[in-house]
Design an enzyme around this catalytic site. Structure first.
Site, mmCIF file in Angstrom:
data_model
loop_
_atom_site.group_PDB
_atom_site.id
_atom_site.type_symbol
_atom_site.label_atom_id
_atom_site.label_comp_id
_atom_site.label_asym_id
_atom_site.label_seq_id
_atom_site.Cartn_x
_atom_site.Cartn_y
_atom_site.Cartn_z
ATOM 1 N N HIS A 54 -42.651 17.247 -9.158
ATOM 2 C CA HIS A 54 -41.607 16.248 -9.432
ATOM 3 C C HIS A 54 -41.298 15.345 -8.229
ATOM 4 O O HIS A 54 -40.142 15.082 -7.912
ATOM 5 C CB HIS A 54 -40.340 16.945 -9.925
ATOM 6 C CG HIS A 54 -40.495 17.601 -11.273
ATOM 7 N ND1 HIS A 54 -41.311 17.105 -12.251
ATOM 8 C CD2 HIS A 54 -39.923 18.730 -11.805
ATOM 9 C CE1 HIS A 54 -41.244 17.877 -13.334
ATOM 10 N NE2 HIS A 54 -40.424 18.876 -13.096
ATOM 11 N N HIS A 68 -35.448 14.501 -16.783
ATOM 12 C CA HIS A 68 -35.545 15.952 -16.936
ATOM 13 C C HIS A 68 -34.298 16.569 -17.573
ATOM 14 O O HIS A 68 -33.890 17.677 -17.218
ATOM 15 C CB HIS A 68 -35.821 16.603 -15.575
ATOM 16 C CG HIS A 68 -36.568 17.898 -15.668
ATOM 17 N ND1 HIS A 68 -36.152 18.934 -16.487
ATOM 18 C CD2 HIS A 68 -37.694 18.328 -15.066
ATOM 19 C CE1 HIS A 68 -36.998 19.936 -16.362
ATOM 20 N NE2 HIS A 68 -37.948 19.600 -15.502
ATOM 21 N N GLU A 93 -40.035 15.990 -21.684
ATOM 22 C CA GLU A 93 -40.207 14.962 -20.653
ATOM 23 C C GLU A 93 -41.413 14.097 -21.002
ATOM 24 O O GLU A 93 -42.546 14.550 -20.923
ATOM 25 C CB GLU A 93 -40.454 15.625 -19.300
ATOM 26 C CG GLU A 93 -39.382 16.604 -18.872
ATOM 27 C CD GLU A 93 -39.955 17.711 -17.991
ATOM 28 O OE1 GLU A 93 -40.381 17.425 -16.872
ATOM 29 O OE2 GLU A 93 -40.003 18.870 -18.451
HETATM 30 C C1 GAL Z 1 -40.725 21.243 -15.621
HETATM 31 C C2 GAL Z 1 -41.986 21.950 -15.244
HETATM 32 C C3 GAL Z 1 -41.646 23.414 -15.063
HETATM 33 C C4 GAL Z 1 -40.538 23.604 -14.046
HETATM 34 C C5 GAL Z 1 -39.365 22.714 -14.400
HETATM 35 C C6 GAL Z 1 -38.277 22.719 -13.355
HETATM 36 O O1 GAL Z 1 -40.970 19.872 -15.812
HETATM 37 O O2 GAL Z 1 -42.951 21.752 -16.235
HETATM 38 O O3 GAL Z 1 -42.785 24.134 -14.691
HETATM 39 O O4 GAL Z 1 -41.012 23.317 -12.773
HETATM 40 O O5 GAL Z 1 -39.779 21.389 -14.568
HETATM 41 O O6 GAL Z 1 -37.753 23.971 -13.142
#
Ligand code: GAL
Length: 411
Positions: free
Chosen positions: A162, A236, A376
């Site tokens: 991210h 998110h 997402e």
């Molecule tokens: C998502 C990702 C997960 C985890 C989450 C945040 O987008 O696919 O693996 O990292 O974010 O906790």
């Protein structure tokens, strides 16, 4: 709102772009990101006469650097209300009416910035510069290797998640609330300097949240780099249609307009394959309760994700900038219903497998494992290292532009 999701057509959208070449040069060490300006004044928005919609601004909290974080309350004419803050563009509260017109906060988050600074599951955040994972935090553009500091290591395998440890979710954005008749929103802008979290190029970014009288939350992302760089922006937000900290999302019924997915390895990095979901627990082309197959024994993909945590490929992706439907989510008890429409080719369905009762939410109640889910919209994870995925590389001066809508309603 009616579920207008019809029969799914097959039709794989396969895009082929140039392969990354072997590394020749090392990119210079990432520059220190300068502080973003701090927005402190309360900007009053002139209310529209005879409108039930409004935008109000107030102090939210101070962050750990002592900077002021502001909150914007978007009251939609159709009944949806959202509180958003200029720290990460986070949606901290999302009030959704149920089938009897009773509103409840249906998103996970915290009442203060400290919550977001200490526990960080990216609740309600804008994600940039690159949504999801980049393997080993490495990629090559035109023979130059870029090294991003890694901030995540599922299965003991490091990656950049991210956008890095100080991704766009941790920035204080400039914010301009607005109202046009019954439509309200906030325009967030920021500059990400060259070398921010190891990424090449300065990027001017703009993310516009709009709440329409039809209860549509539209997100328009725009970004312009000054060097060739990967960009993949998303949101998110976590949903729980039973209400915040009200149990799990396992009884929610999900439809994904996606007949293929991108399987991952133990590090949650795509293997590069694009495989059909038919005959697997990943087939949500017709509605299924999330809990129905999430713990299917012997499914390697579910084992790696500890549940659903995968990128799905839209069967009929956007053409000519038109929005395409990616998903629908329904909770029978409350009647809350949502559709996700997007110009993006993929959607990450993450069912909250990293959530634990160590995270205490806005009502002072602990969250549960799978107490919220994220949908997402995105380009596929690790695209800079995957030659057969649609490219995420944006040219200098090129305008990266995507749109996603979360359309709320009841059934
Ligand atoms: C998502 C990702 C997960 C985890 C989450 C945040 O987008 O696919 O693996 O990292 O974010 O906790």
């Amino acid at each position: 709102m009616k579920n207008i999701y019809g029969a799914l057509c097959c039709g794989l959208a396969l895009f082929t772009f140039g392969c990354a070449t072997a590394p020749e040069t090392e990119a210079p060490a990432p520059a220190e990101a300068p502080e973003t300006p701090v927005v402190q004044e309360v900007q009053e928005v002139q209310p529209a006469p005879n409108s039930k919609a409004s935008v109000t601004t107030k102090f939210f909290a101070k962050n750990k650097l002592g900077q002021t974080v502001m909150q914007y309350t978007l009251k939609g004419a159709g009944g949806v209300v959202m509180d958003v803050i200029n720290y990460g563009g986070k949606v901290v509260r999302l009030y959704l009416p149920d089938k009897n017109g009773e509103s409840k906060d249906c998103t996970l988050g915290f009442n203060d910035v400290a919550g977001y600074e200490t526990v960080d599951p990216y609740f309600g955040s804008i994600i940039g510069r690159y949504g999801n994972r980049i393997a080993n935090g490495l990629f090559v553009i035109d023979g130059v290797t870029y090294r991003l500091p890694t901030n995540n290591e599922p299965g003991g395998i490091p990656c950049c998640l991210h956008g890095g440890a100080a991704g766009w979710d941790t920035k204080i954005w400039n914010a301009e609330p607005f109202q046009n008749g019954d439509t309200v929103g906030v325009v967030f802008t920021t500059t990400s300097p060259d070398g921010d979290q190891g990424f090449p190029g300065k990027v001017e970014a703009k993310v516009t949240y709009t709440l329409t009288p039809e209860n549509v939350w539209r997100i328009e992302y725009e970004a312009v780099p000054d060097k060739k760089t990967p960009i993949n922006l998303t949101q998110h937000i976590y949903f729980n249609f039973n209400g915040e900290a009200e149990g799990t999302i396992l009884d929610h019924e999900l439809t994904l307009c996606c007949d293929k997915m991108t399987p991952v390895d133990a590090g949650l990095i795509p293997t590069g394959e694009i495989t059909p979901v038919a005959g697997t627990p990943f087939d949500f082309t017709t509605p299924h309760k999330i809990g129905e197959r999430v713990d299917t024994k012997g499914d390697k993909q579910l084992e790696y994700g500890n549940g659903y945590d995968h990128n799905f490929v839209l069967t009929n992706p956007s053409k000519n900038g038109e929005l395409a439907q990616a998903a629908a989510l329904y909770d029978e008890k409350s009647g809350r219903y949502m559709e996700v429409w997007t110009t993006e080719p993929g959607i990450q369905f993450y069912c909250g497998n990293f959530l634990t009762d160590k995270m205490v939410g806005k009502q002072g109640k602990a969250y549960q494992f799978r107490g919220g889910l994220a949908l997402e919209t995105q380009h596929y994870p690790d695209s800079p290292n995957q030659p057969n995925f649609p490219s995420t590389i944006v040219e200098p001066g090129q305008v990266y532009k995507t749109t996603t809508e979360y359309r709320f309603g009841t059934k």
